[in-house]
Design a protein around this motif. Structure first.
Motif, mmCIF file in Angstrom:
data_model
loop_
_atom_site.group_PDB
_atom_site.id
_atom_site.type_symbol
_atom_site.label_atom_id
_atom_site.label_comp_id
_atom_site.label_asym_id
_atom_site.label_seq_id
_atom_site.Cartn_x
_atom_site.Cartn_y
_atom_site.Cartn_z
ATOM 1 N N UNK A 98 1.091 -1.249 0.053
ATOM 2 C CA UNK A 98 -0.037 0.165 -0.513
ATOM 3 C C UNK A 98 0.468 1.838 -0.045
ATOM 4 N N UNK A 99 1.718 1.558 0.284
ATOM 5 C CA UNK A 99 2.663 2.848 0.415
ATOM 6 C C UNK A 99 2.985 3.083 -1.061
ATOM 7 N N UNK A 100 3.297 2.196 -1.173
ATOM 8 C CA UNK A 100 3.518 2.472 -2.985
ATOM 9 C C UNK A 100 2.495 2.779 -3.489
ATOM 10 N N UNK A 104 2.406 6.841 -5.694
ATOM 11 C CA UNK A 104 1.783 7.153 -6.675
ATOM 12 C C UNK A 104 0.763 8.461 -6.794
ATOM 13 N N UNK A 105 -0.224 7.945 -6.291
ATOM 14 C CA UNK A 105 -1.288 8.820 -5.472
ATOM 15 C C UNK A 105 -0.191 10.312 -5.506
ATOM 16 N N UNK A 106 0.472 10.734 -5.027
ATOM 17 C CA UNK A 106 0.766 11.949 -4.008
ATOM 18 C C UNK A 106 1.944 12.723 -5.700
ATOM 19 N N UNK A 107 2.435 12.065 -5.817
ATOM 20 C CA UNK A 107 2.873 11.644 -7.327
ATOM 21 C C UNK A 107 2.211 12.045 -8.152
ATOM 22 N N UNK A 161 -2.261 1.884 7.046
ATOM 23 C CA UNK A 161 -0.504 2.576 6.359
ATOM 24 C C UNK A 161 -1.162 3.919 5.463
ATOM 25 N N UNK A 162 -2.030 3.439 4.268
ATOM 26 C CA UNK A 162 -2.012 3.483 3.050
ATOM 27 C C UNK A 162 -1.528 5.454 3.444
ATOM 28 N N UNK A 163 -2.911 5.544 4.881
ATOM 29 C CA UNK A 163 -3.116 7.189 4.351
ATOM 30 C C UNK A 163 -1.635 7.703 5.309
ATOM 31 N N UNK A 168 3.183 10.944 5.512
ATOM 32 C CA UNK A 168 4.482 11.301 5.050
ATOM 33 C C UNK A 168 5.613 11.149 3.893
ATOM 34 N N UNK A 169 4.442 11.062 2.518
ATOM 35 C CA UNK A 169 4.750 11.390 1.495
ATOM 36 C C UNK A 169 4.532 12.567 0.920
#
Length: 275
Positions: A98-100, A104-107, A161-163, A168-169
């Motif tokens: 999920x962190x990936x 990707x969402x932030x990017x 963890x996703x949120x 954090x990103x």
């Protein structure tokens, strides 16, 4: 010695990215020197930042905080699913990918706003998410998701963890990478321990069809995009599966590559903070 408030201030400054430059980018500097991992890294690979010198205290504090958080989460999963390794691995893979998604969402958001023009990170993180998806499919094929309670724990932990990863990103990509590096390191150790303890049994078990479909495909879709240290040598990794043992070795090595990729992104300073 630093007081408690001073340590907390340093940690918050690190999380917010204050202090800049090398100090902000060096989280997880001890990765390649940790026992059990260094032996798998080929000679001649880049050494971690701050080797032979003292890392900033803010970096050390954020690294320790991330290590504690991951150890606590993993410890809870180990207690709940202590007698069901495939359920533990299912939970691990559900959370690990999920962190990936978050990155990707932030990017994509930053790209839409014109803050990011380099597509390399999009490709790297998508390839990592795709690889973790294949791990998850393998664990499902091994009935790791058979119990509702295990699915409930894994999916809700992944949702949380996703949120965390997204926030954090957005705030400090290096801190987010360092946190996920610890997740991948724990995954590596978990699989390595399991392989060592169950080698004889694993060698007598067949290869799941989904594992063969992925690792022995003619086109290993984006498989080379997240290979950072090439644990098997200079040639591209191409796992050959004769038993379930080989499947878990391949997954273990994937996790090592993911952890090394996170460390490499920190060292490179791929912060993508804005315009």
């Amino acid at each position: 010695a630093m007081t408690g408030p001073a340590r907390l201030a340093l940690l918050l400054l690190s999380l917010l990215g204050v202090g800049g430059g090398r100090a902000r980018r060096a989280g997880g500097a001890a990765f390649l020197t940790r026992p059990g991992i260094k032996s798998l890294v080929r000679a001649g690979r880049p050494q971690p930042a701050f080797q032979g010198q003292e890392a900033p205290q803010s970096v050390e504090l954020s690294d320790k905080l991330n290590e504690w958080a991951v150890s606590t989460l993993k410890g809870g999963i180990d207690i709940i699913m202590h007698d069901r390794p495939f359920a533990r691995f299912y939970a691990l893979e559900t959370i690990a990918r999920v962190p990936y998604f978050g990155y990707l969402c932030v990017l994509h958001l930053k790209e839409t706003l014109g803050w990011v023009r380099d597509s390399e990170l999009l490709q790297i993180h998508f390839s990592e998410a795709w690889n973790e998806l294949q791990h998850l499919r393998i664990m499902k094929a091994l009935d790791g998701d058979a119990r509702f309670a295990d699915r409930f724990v894994a999916q809700h932990a992944a949702f949380a963890y996703f949120w965390v990863a997204v926030v954090l990103y957005l705030v400090n990509p290096s801190f987010a990478y360092n946190l996920n590096q610890h997740v991948e390191e724990h995954a590596f150790r978990t699989y390595d321990d399991f392989i060592g303890e169950e080698e004889k049994w694993l060698r007598g078990q067949p290869v799941p069809a989904v594992a063969r479909e992925y690792y022995e495909a003619e086109d290993l879709y984006l498989f080379d995009q997240f290979q950072t240290i090439q644990v098997q040598g200079p040639k591209p990794r191409r796992p050959r599966l004769n038993s379930l043992y080989d499947v878990f070795v391949a997954i273990r090595d994937d996790e090592l590559e993911h952890a090394a990729t996170m460390r490499d992104l920190i060292d490179r300073g791929d912060d993508q903070r804005g315009p």
